[in-house]
Design a protein around this motif. Structure first.
Motif, PDB file in Angstrom:
ATOM      1  N   GLU A  88      56.086  43.940  -1.412  1.00 45.89           N
ATOM      2  CA  GLU A  88      56.839  43.015  -2.035  1.00 45.89           C
ATOM      3  C   GLU A  88      58.135  42.600  -0.970  1.00 45.89           C
ATOM      4  O   GLU A  88      58.859  43.443  -0.597  1.00 45.89           O
ATOM      5  N   MET A  89      58.342  41.340  -1.253  1.00 44.43           N
ATOM      6  CA  MET A  89      59.678  40.775  -0.530  1.00 44.43           C
ATOM      7  C   MET A  89      60.421  40.250  -1.814  1.00 44.43           C
ATOM      8  O   MET A  89      59.932  39.676  -2.793  1.00 44.43           O
ATOM      9  N   LYS A  90      61.516  40.839  -1.779  1.00 42.55           N
ATOM     10  CA  LYS A  90      62.546  40.899  -3.220  1.00 42.55           C
ATOM     11  C   LYS A  90      63.599  40.063  -2.696  1.00 42.55           C
ATOM     12  O   LYS A  90      64.614  40.128  -1.820  1.00 42.55           O
ATOM     13  N   ILE A  91      63.783  38.983  -3.374  1.00 42.12           N
ATOM     14  CA  ILE A  91      64.955  37.996  -3.250  1.00 42.12           C
ATOM     15  C   ILE A  91      65.975  38.108  -4.796  1.00 42.12           C
ATOM     16  O   ILE A  91      65.151  37.874  -5.652  1.00 42.12           O
ATOM     17  N   GLY A  92      67.115  38.615  -4.624  1.00 42.62           N
ATOM     18  CA  GLY A  92      67.891  38.858  -5.580  1.00 42.62           C
ATOM     19  C   GLY A  92      68.254  37.602  -6.601  1.00 42.62           C
ATOM     20  O   GLY A  92      67.311  36.599  -6.628  1.00 42.62           O
ATOM     21  N   CYS A 121      67.649  27.649   7.683  1.00 47.10           N
ATOM     22  CA  CYS A 121      67.439  28.928   7.865  1.00 47.10           C
ATOM     23  C   CYS A 121      66.023  29.646   7.667  1.00 47.10           C
ATOM     24  O   CYS A 121      65.084  28.986   7.018  1.00 47.10           O
ATOM     25  N   VAL A 122      65.774  30.702   8.540  1.00 46.38           N
ATOM     26  CA  VAL A 122      64.378  31.376   8.258  1.00 46.38           C
ATOM     27  C   VAL A 122      64.767  32.789   7.965  1.00 46.38           C
ATOM     28  O   VAL A 122      65.446  33.547   8.380  1.00 46.38           O
ATOM     29  N   PHE A 123      63.922  33.022   6.859  1.00 47.99           N
ATOM     30  CA  PHE A 123      64.256  34.425   6.341  1.00 47.99           C
ATOM     31  C   PHE A 123      62.847  35.252   6.368  1.00 47.99           C
ATOM     32  O   PHE A 123      61.691  34.687   5.703  1.00 47.99           O
ATOM     33  N   GLU A 124      62.687  36.192   7.080  1.00 43.27           N
ATOM     34  CA  GLU A 124      61.363  36.937   7.113  1.00 43.27           C
ATOM     35  C   GLU A 124      61.670  38.287   6.851  1.00 43.27           C
ATOM     36  O   GLU A 124      60.788  39.479   7.170  1.00 43.27           O
ATOM     37  N   GLY A 125      62.793  38.597   6.406  1.00 43.96           N
ATOM     38  CA  GLY A 125      63.347  40.009   6.038  1.00 43.96           C
ATOM     39  C   GLY A 125      62.493  40.804   4.913  1.00 43.96           C
ATOM     40  O   GLY A 125      61.610  40.262   4.033  1.00 43.96           O
ATOM     41  N   LEU A 126      62.885  41.987   4.493  1.00 41.77           N
ATOM     42  CA  LEU A 126      62.200  42.687   3.636  1.00 41.77           C
ATOM     43  C   LEU A 126      62.831  42.453   2.106  1.00 41.77           C
ATOM     44  O   LEU A 126      62.167  42.376   1.157  1.00 41.77           O
ATOM     45  N   SER A 127      64.069  42.347   2.126  1.00 37.08           N
ATOM     46  CA  SER A 127      64.798  42.142   0.942  1.00 37.08           C
ATOM     47  C   SER A 127      66.148  41.572   0.959  1.00 37.08           C
ATOM     48  O   SER A 127      66.747  41.337   2.270  1.00 37.08           O
ATOM     49  N   ILE A 128      66.686  40.904   0.075  1.00 37.14           N
ATOM     50  CA  ILE A 128      67.862  40.353   0.154  1.00 37.14           C
ATOM     51  C   ILE A 128      68.643  40.700  -1.244  1.00 37.14           C
ATOM     52  O   ILE A 128      68.069  40.716  -2.316  1.00 37.14           O
ATOM     53  N   GLY A 129      69.806  40.896  -1.374  1.00 39.09           N
ATOM     54  CA  GLY A 129      70.686  41.419  -2.543  1.00 39.09           C
ATOM     55  C   GLY A 129      70.959  40.204  -3.414  1.00 39.09           C
ATOM     56  O   GLY A 129      70.248  39.299  -3.550  1.00 39.09           O
ATOM     57  N   SER A 130      72.162  40.374  -3.900  1.00 36.87           N
ATOM     58  CA  SER A 130      72.681  39.045  -4.825  1.00 36.87           C
ATOM     59  C   SER A 130      73.810  38.534  -4.268  1.00 36.87           C
ATOM     60  O   SER A 130      74.805  39.076  -3.608  1.00 36.87           O
ATOM     61  N   GLY A 131      73.964  37.172  -4.531  1.00 39.12           N
ATOM     62  CA  GLY A 131      75.251  36.520  -4.111  1.00 39.12           C
ATOM     63  C   GLY A 131      75.376  36.391  -2.583  1.00 39.12           C
ATOM     64  O   GLY A 131      76.694  35.976  -2.197  1.00 39.12           O
ATOM     65  N   SER A 166      74.116  42.831  -0.795  1.00 41.24           N
ATOM     66  CA  SER A 166      74.814  41.703  -1.666  1.00 41.24           C
ATOM     67  C   SER A 166      76.053  41.200  -1.190  1.00 41.24           C
ATOM     68  O   SER A 166      76.783  41.907  -0.477  1.00 41.24           O
ATOM     69  N   ASN A 167      76.316  40.069  -1.571  1.00 46.73           N
ATOM     70  CA  ASN A 167      77.455  39.344  -1.219  1.00 46.73           C
ATOM     71  C   ASN A 167      77.778  39.287   0.426  1.00 46.73           C
ATOM     72  O   ASN A 167      78.909  39.299   0.966  1.00 46.73           O
ATOM     73  N   THR A 225      86.629  41.857   2.559  1.00 41.94           N
ATOM     74  CA  THR A 225      87.383  42.588   1.661  1.00 41.94           C
ATOM     75  C   THR A 225      87.773  41.620   0.608  1.00 41.94           C
ATOM     76  O   THR A 225      87.853  42.272  -0.549  1.00 41.94           O
ATOM     77  N   ARG A 226      87.802  40.556   0.538  1.00 40.43           N
ATOM     78  CA  ARG A 226      88.213  39.490  -0.644  1.00 40.43           C
ATOM     79  C   ARG A 226      86.846  39.584  -1.699  1.00 40.43           C
ATOM     80  O   ARG A 226      85.698  39.403  -1.265  1.00 40.43           O
ATOM     81  N   SER A 227      87.327  39.534  -2.887  1.00 40.14           N
ATOM     82  CA  SER A 227      86.337  39.512  -3.940  1.00 40.14           C
ATOM     83  C   SER A 227      85.559  37.948  -3.824  1.00 40.14           C
ATOM     84  O   SER A 227      86.066  36.892  -3.169  1.00 40.14           O
ATOM     85  N   ASN A 228      84.266  38.075  -4.011  1.00 41.86           N
ATOM     86  CA  ASN A 228      83.598  36.654  -4.070  1.00 41.86           C
ATOM     87  C   ASN A 228      83.746  35.790  -5.388  1.00 41.86           C
ATOM     88  O   ASN A 228      82.646  35.065  -5.276  1.00 41.86           O
ATOM     89  N   ARG A 229      84.838  36.085  -6.235  1.00 42.68           N
ATOM     90  CA  ARG A 229      84.775  35.332  -7.230  1.00 42.68           C
ATOM     91  C   ARG A 229      84.795  34.041  -7.054  1.00 42.68           C
ATOM     92  O   ARG A 229      84.107  33.153  -7.882  1.00 42.68           O
ATOM     93  N   LEU A 230      85.438  33.425  -6.113  1.00 37.76           N
ATOM     94  CA  LEU A 230      85.400  31.919  -5.920  1.00 37.76           C
ATOM     95  C   LEU A 230      84.106  31.427  -5.195  1.00 37.76           C
ATOM     96  O   LEU A 230      83.656  30.309  -5.805  1.00 37.76           O
ATOM     97  N   GLN A 231      83.606  32.188  -4.526  1.00 36.63           N
ATOM     98  CA  GLN A 231      82.178  31.800  -3.959  1.00 36.63           C
ATOM     99  C   GLN A 231      81.093  31.855  -5.343  1.00 36.63           C
ATOM    100  O   GLN A 231      80.253  30.925  -5.277  1.00 36.63           O
ATOM    101  N   ALA A 232      81.143  32.663  -6.140  1.00 41.26           N
ATOM    102  CA  ALA A 232      80.287  32.853  -7.309  1.00 41.26           C
ATOM    103  C   ALA A 232      80.664  31.654  -8.235  1.00 41.26           C
ATOM    104  O   ALA A 232      79.548  31.136  -8.577  1.00 41.26           O
ATOM    105  N   ASN A 233      81.768  31.178  -8.325  1.00 46.23           N
ATOM    106  CA  ASN A 233      82.129  30.104  -9.207  1.00 46.23           C
ATOM    107  C   ASN A 233      81.653  28.873  -8.557  1.00 46.23           C
ATOM    108  O   ASN A 233      80.897  27.900  -9.229  1.00 46.23           O
ATOM    109  N   LEU A 234      81.778  28.620  -7.358  1.00 44.54           N
ATOM    110  CA  LEU A 234      81.333  27.493  -6.728  1.00 44.54           C
ATOM    111  C   LEU A 234      79.749  27.497  -6.832  1.00 44.54           C
ATOM    112  O   LEU A 234      79.259  26.458  -6.788  1.00 44.54           O
ATOM    113  N   HIS A 235      79.111  28.541  -6.419  1.00 44.97           N
ATOM    114  CA  HIS A 235      77.782  28.661  -6.682  1.00 44.97           C
ATOM    115  C   HIS A 235      77.079  28.226  -7.816  1.00 44.97           C
ATOM    116  O   HIS A 235      76.136  27.275  -8.108  1.00 44.97           O
TER     117      HIS A 235
END
Lengths: 164, 188
Positions: free
Chosen positions: A63-67, A76-86, A103-104, A134-144
């Protein structure tokens, strides 16, 4: 994101093989998600954005898991095994077959990785320098979240949608 | 700069009244929001996203491309997006005249001036502003929000100033783009 929203998948994209798509994902035109081997599968979570010319290829076994809430930018090209979230995979980046992305993470434009990226890693520049954000990704999550909302509203007005 | 003439199949290109030549194999989304100034060439497998427009009623120009521009094969032109005052929106992109964009480049700039040469495999980040008479070398990655001043040559990842252009570059690029359109780009 409410779990009941259907995914928005443009008709002009290629989706082949055993793929389980979660809710509220956006697949832009000319994007391809393929499973090469019979018996393998890709499991996609919720709220991911796949932009134009993105290639997600699963050529290995299992299985390839995408969070959730990841963004795959143009070409972009993604052939990896898995990716977390955000996580963000920027334009022209390349994730090779043996990589696991946490993740992040941010994989910068035109960067390549064949090894695992732990959570919160940022890869950038010609030398693929790594650093931990080190910064939280709150802004990025909001934008997303807003980006998703926008795309889900606008794409069906201009493109033919795939009805699953 | 002396390139041999490139011959293309006439049936592949759609010619508009103002002399634009757009490949039938390119993907133009939301064409009602795209303005081509005339004598612009869009090659095959290019993508121009006119559908990503500012929300709100009325007609909006999303991608404005000037005269004598050239979009190489497989390049992607999409407007930039951001949240401003809590509202997410895509913002219009302006490309002026005599702009050359090489193969496989991804353009998310806010503004590109006249007489700009962008090489192959470039990535121009969101809201980047490229002023008049610039050259972006092959494979350069211009970071988001960057401002590239006139008469500069940028290259690398992230893109940095590597050289400057002479003042004559305006005429050189103008002549080059006109010559290309009138003589080198042959439809047979």
């Amino acid at each position: 994101m409410a779990a009941t929203l259907p995914s928005v998948i443009c008709d002009d994209s290629i989706i082949e093989g055993d793929i389980i798509v979660g809710s509220a994902n956006v697949v832009s035109p000319k994007c391809s998600i393929t499973v090469a081997k019979p018996g393998s599968r890709i499991v996609i979570g919720d709220g991911n954005v796949f932009e134009e010319n993105v290639k997600i290829v699963h050529s290995g076994d299992g299985e390839m898991k995408i969070g959730d809430n990841n963004i795959f930018q143009v070409g972009c090209v993604f052939e990896g095994l898995s990716i977390g979230s955000g996580s963000t995979i920027e334009a022209g980046a390349n994730v090779l077959g043996t990589a696991r992305i946490g993740s992040n993470c941010v994989l910068g434009a035109k960067c390549t990785t064949s090894t695992a990226l732990p959570d919160n890693t940022v890869v950038f520049g010609t030398a693929h320098i790594r650093r931990v954000q080190t910064r939280s990704n709150r802004l990025q999550a909001n934008l997303h979240a807003r980006h998703l909302e926008y795309l889900r509203e606008v794409l069906p007005k201009y493109h033919h949608m795939r009805s699953d | 700069m002396e390139d041999p003439p490139c011959v293309y199949d006439r049936s592949e290109y759609i010619e508009t009244d103002t002399g634009n030549k757009v490949s039938r194999y390119s993907v133009i989304c939301g064409s009602q929001n795209i303005v081509l100034g005339g004598k612009t060439v869009i090659q095959r497998d290019c993508m121009v996203r006119g559908d990503l427009r500012r929300t709100g009623a009325g007609h909006a120009v999303v991608v404005a491309i000037g005269r004598y521009c050239f979009l190489g094969e497989r390049c992607v032109v999409r407007p930039p997006c951001k949240t401003y005052k809590g509202q997410f929106n895509y913002y219009p992109m302006k490309i002026a005249d005599h702009v050359f964009i090489g193969e496989d480049s991804v353009i998310e700039a806010a503004q590109i001036g006249s007489y700009v040469h962008i090489g192959k495999n470039c990535i121009i980040g969101r809201f980047a502003i490229i002023k008049d008479c610039c050259r972006i070398l092959d494979g350069a990655v211009v970071p988001p929000n960057a401002v590239i001043p006139s008469f500069s040559v940028y290259g690398g990842n992230p893109a940095r100033l590597v050289d400057e252009l002479p003042e004559s570059i305006q005429e050189v690029y103008e002549q080059h783009s006109k010559e290309f359109f009138e003589e080198k780009f042959v439809l047979a």
